[in-house]
Design a protein around this motif. Sequence first.
Motif, PDB file in Angstrom:
ATOM      1  N   ALA A  14       0.790  -1.306  -0.011  1.00 34.04           N
ATOM      2  CA  ALA A  14       0.081   0.069   0.095  1.00 34.04           C
ATOM      3  C   ALA A  14       0.862   1.341   0.038  1.00 34.04           C
ATOM      4  CB  ALA A  14      -0.715  -0.080   1.317  1.00 34.04           C
ATOM      5  N   PHE A  15       1.996   1.295   0.775  1.00 29.41           N
ATOM      6  CA  PHE A  15       2.669   2.471   0.714  1.00 29.41           C
ATOM      7  C   PHE A  15       3.502   2.753  -0.358  1.00 29.41           C
ATOM      8  CE2 PHE A  15       5.227  -0.587   3.068  1.00 29.41           C
ATOM      9  CZ  PHE A  15       6.203  -0.578   2.330  1.00 29.41           C
ATOM     10  N   GLU A  16       3.763   1.845  -1.351  1.00 30.96           N
ATOM     11  CA  GLU A  16       4.449   2.351  -2.423  1.00 30.96           C
ATOM     12  C   GLU A  16       3.570   2.294  -3.613  1.00 30.96           C
ATOM     13  OE1 GLU A  16       7.972   0.153  -3.943  1.00 30.96           O
ATOM     14  OE2 GLU A  16       8.296  -0.698  -1.951  1.00 30.96           O
ATOM     15  N   ASP A  17       3.208   3.711  -3.417  1.00 33.84           N
ATOM     16  CA  ASP A  17       1.858   4.308  -4.403  1.00 33.84           C
ATOM     17  C   ASP A  17       2.456   5.357  -5.561  1.00 33.84           C
ATOM     18  OD1 ASP A  17       2.376   6.471  -2.931  1.00 33.84           O
ATOM     19  OD2 ASP A  17       0.515   6.402  -2.182  1.00 33.84           O
ATOM     20  N   LEU A  18       1.606   5.962  -6.098  1.00 38.58           N
ATOM     21  CA  LEU A  18       1.859   7.023  -7.159  1.00 38.58           C
ATOM     22  C   LEU A  18       2.823   8.157  -6.600  1.00 38.58           C
ATOM     23  CD1 LEU A  18      -1.358   6.902  -9.288  1.00 38.58           C
ATOM     24  CD2 LEU A  18       0.659   5.871  -9.892  1.00 38.58           C
ATOM     25  N   GLY A  19       2.738   8.379  -5.425  1.00 39.75           N
ATOM     26  CA  GLY A  19       3.507   9.684  -4.790  1.00 39.75           C
ATOM     27  C   GLY A  19       3.355  10.604  -5.713  1.00 39.75           C
ATOM     28  N   LEU A  20       4.495  11.077  -6.203  1.00 43.72           N
ATOM     29  CA  LEU A  20       4.617  12.379  -6.969  1.00 43.72           C
ATOM     30  C   LEU A  20       3.735  12.476  -8.226  1.00 43.72           C
ATOM     31  CD1 LEU A  20       8.287  13.467  -6.503  1.00 43.72           C
ATOM     32  CD2 LEU A  20       6.434  14.464  -5.450  1.00 43.72           C
ATOM     33  N   LEU A  21       3.599  11.308  -8.960  1.00 43.49           N
ATOM     34  CA  LEU A  21       2.758  11.081 -10.017  1.00 43.49           C
ATOM     35  C   LEU A  21       1.424  11.430  -9.829  1.00 43.49           C
ATOM     36  CD1 LEU A  21       3.200  10.253 -13.040  1.00 43.49           C
ATOM     37  CD2 LEU A  21       3.083   7.735 -12.494  1.00 43.49           C
ATOM     38  N   ALA A  22       0.762  11.147  -8.915  1.00 44.20           N
ATOM     39  CA  ALA A  22      -0.517  11.296  -8.688  1.00 44.20           C
ATOM     40  C   ALA A  22      -0.991  12.633  -8.939  1.00 44.20           C
ATOM     41  CB  ALA A  22      -1.175  10.968  -7.265  1.00 44.20           C
ATOM     42  N   ALA A  28      -2.773  16.777 -15.553  1.00 41.92           N
ATOM     43  CA  ALA A  28      -2.882  16.191 -16.919  1.00 41.92           C
ATOM     44  C   ALA A  28      -4.111  15.656 -17.434  1.00 41.92           C
ATOM     45  CB  ALA A  28      -1.697  14.941 -17.396  1.00 41.92           C
ATOM     46  N   GLY A  29      -5.181  15.451 -16.481  1.00 37.92           N
ATOM     47  CA  GLY A  29      -6.312  15.099 -17.179  1.00 37.92           C
ATOM     48  C   GLY A  29      -6.827  13.476 -17.064  1.00 37.92           C
ATOM     49  N   TRP A  30      -5.865  12.969 -16.157  1.00 38.33           N
ATOM     50  CA  TRP A  30      -6.022  11.394 -16.072  1.00 38.33           C
ATOM     51  C   TRP A  30      -6.992  11.117 -14.771  1.00 38.33           C
ATOM     52  CZ3 TRP A  30      -4.434   7.653 -19.340  1.00 38.33           C
ATOM     53  CH2 TRP A  30      -3.696   8.097 -20.303  1.00 38.33           C
ATOM     54  N   SER A  31      -7.869  10.185 -14.910  1.00 33.23           N
ATOM     55  CA  SER A  31      -8.589   9.610 -13.875  1.00 33.23           C
ATOM     56  C   SER A  31      -8.068   8.100 -13.316  1.00 33.23           C
ATOM     57  CB  SER A  31      -9.991   9.486 -14.177  1.00 33.23           C
ATOM     58  OG  SER A  31     -10.647   8.526 -13.253  1.00 33.23           O
ATOM     59  N   VAL A  32      -7.609   8.062 -12.239  1.00 30.74           N
ATOM     60  CA  VAL A  32      -6.807   7.119 -11.785  1.00 30.74           C
ATOM     61  C   VAL A  32      -7.483   6.039 -10.745  1.00 30.74           C
ATOM     62  CG1 VAL A  32      -4.536   6.053 -10.863  1.00 30.74           C
ATOM     63  CG2 VAL A  32      -4.488   8.248 -12.082  1.00 30.74           C
ATOM     64  N   SER A  33      -7.604   4.739 -10.914  1.00 33.81           N
ATOM     65  CA  SER A  33      -8.117   4.057  -9.892  1.00 33.81           C
ATOM     66  C   SER A  33      -6.745   2.988  -9.620  1.00 33.81           C
ATOM     67  CB  SER A  33      -9.177   3.207 -10.325  1.00 33.81           C
ATOM     68  OG  SER A  33      -9.000   2.540 -11.717  1.00 33.81           O
ATOM     69  N   PHE A  34      -6.836   2.207  -8.422  1.00 33.58           N
ATOM     70  CA  PHE A  34      -5.942   1.435  -7.878  1.00 33.58           C
ATOM     71  C   PHE A  34      -6.395  -0.149  -8.147  1.00 33.58           C
ATOM     72  CE2 PHE A  34      -4.434   5.460  -6.227  1.00 33.58           C
ATOM     73  CZ  PHE A  34      -3.190   5.283  -6.362  1.00 33.58           C
ATOM     74  N   CYS A  35      -5.351  -0.902  -8.242  1.00 31.38           N
ATOM     75  CA  CYS A  35      -5.663  -2.383  -8.218  1.00 31.38           C
ATOM     76  C   CYS A  35      -4.665  -2.964  -7.240  1.00 31.38           C
ATOM     77  CB  CYS A  35      -5.544  -2.907  -9.503  1.00 31.38           C
ATOM     78  SG  CYS A  35      -5.705  -4.777  -9.724  1.00 31.38           S
ATOM     79  N   PHE A 225       7.634  13.012 -16.041  1.00 27.79           N
ATOM     80  CA  PHE A 225       6.357  12.309 -16.216  1.00 27.79           C
ATOM     81  C   PHE A 225       5.392  13.157 -17.109  1.00 27.79           C
ATOM     82  CE2 PHE A 225       7.174   9.786 -12.028  1.00 27.79           C
ATOM     83  CZ  PHE A 225       7.283   8.718 -12.784  1.00 27.79           C
ATOM     84  N   GLY A 226       5.569  14.455 -16.923  1.00 26.49           N
ATOM     85  CA  GLY A 226       4.670  15.399 -17.758  1.00 26.49           C
ATOM     86  C   GLY A 226       4.934  15.256 -19.172  1.00 26.49           C
TER      87      GLY A 226
END
Length: 245
Positions: A14-22, A28-35, A225-226
Motif C-alpha cells: 500500500a505505501f508504494e503508491d503513485l507519490g509525486l505522479l498522482a 494532465a486530465g487522468w482519472s486513476v484507480s488502484f488495483c 512524467f509530464g
Amino acid sequence: MRPPRSAIAIRHVAFEDLGLLAPIMERAGWSVSFCDAPVDDLADRAIRDADLLIVLGGPIGVYETETYPFLSTEIALLEQRLRRGLPTLGICLGAQLMAQALGGRVFPGKVKEIGWGPVELTADGKSSCLRNLHSKVLHWHGDTFDLPRGAVRLAANADYENQAFAYGRNALALQFHLEADPRQLEEWYVGHAIELSAAKVSISELRAATHALARPVAVQAEQVFGDWLLSIAPGDSVLGSSAGG
C-alpha cells in the motif's frame, strides 16, 4: 470538455503508491484507480484495456511465482498490453515485470542498491522524456534484468547497466523510483525496516538526503512524467523500437 482518460495503477504494497505522479496525472486530465495485485482480479478486462497501466514497486522478486502466484497473471497481463502497444509504465518491480513479459531475464543483482544516487542517460535517453533527469534518483532494489529484445536502454549507472528502457512509443520502464514523494518516505522506512537493517542502511542518513533533495526531485518528476504523459497515445497499437520520448 474532454472526458478524463482512465489509468489503473497496480500496487503490491500500500505505501508504494503513485507519490509525486498522482498530482501530475490529475493536472494532465487522468482519472486513476488502484488495483492491489495480491488480492484483486488482474485478468479483469478493465485492467487489460485501460488507457494507461502503471505497475508499481514491491519487495518481492519476479521469479517468485510459486510463492506469489499472482505474478504469473501480472506477467501475462503485461505481455498482452505490450504486444498491443498500449501505454504502460513500470517502476522498479514493475519495470522488472515488464522485462520478464518481453522475454528478458530477471535475477538477483550483485549489490543491494538503496538510497539517492545518479543515473547516466544513454544517447537514446538524452532524446527521450528522461532528458530532464538532472538530479539524483531514489534507488531501492536488489534485483535486475537483461535488456529485452526490441527494447531501448535509456539509462545506466556504475552498478547496473539497465536502469530504464523504452519499448515502442508507449511503454516506459524505470528501475528507480522517480515517483517517490519525499514526504511519504517515512512509511517506506517502516515498511522496509528489515531490509534496511539487513543492508546496513542508516535511516537517519537516508532521511537527511531525502530532505535535501525534496525540491529538485519534485521538479524533475514533473518534467519527466509530464513529458511522457504528453507523448503516449492511448489506443495506438503501432509498435517500434524508439526512445519513447
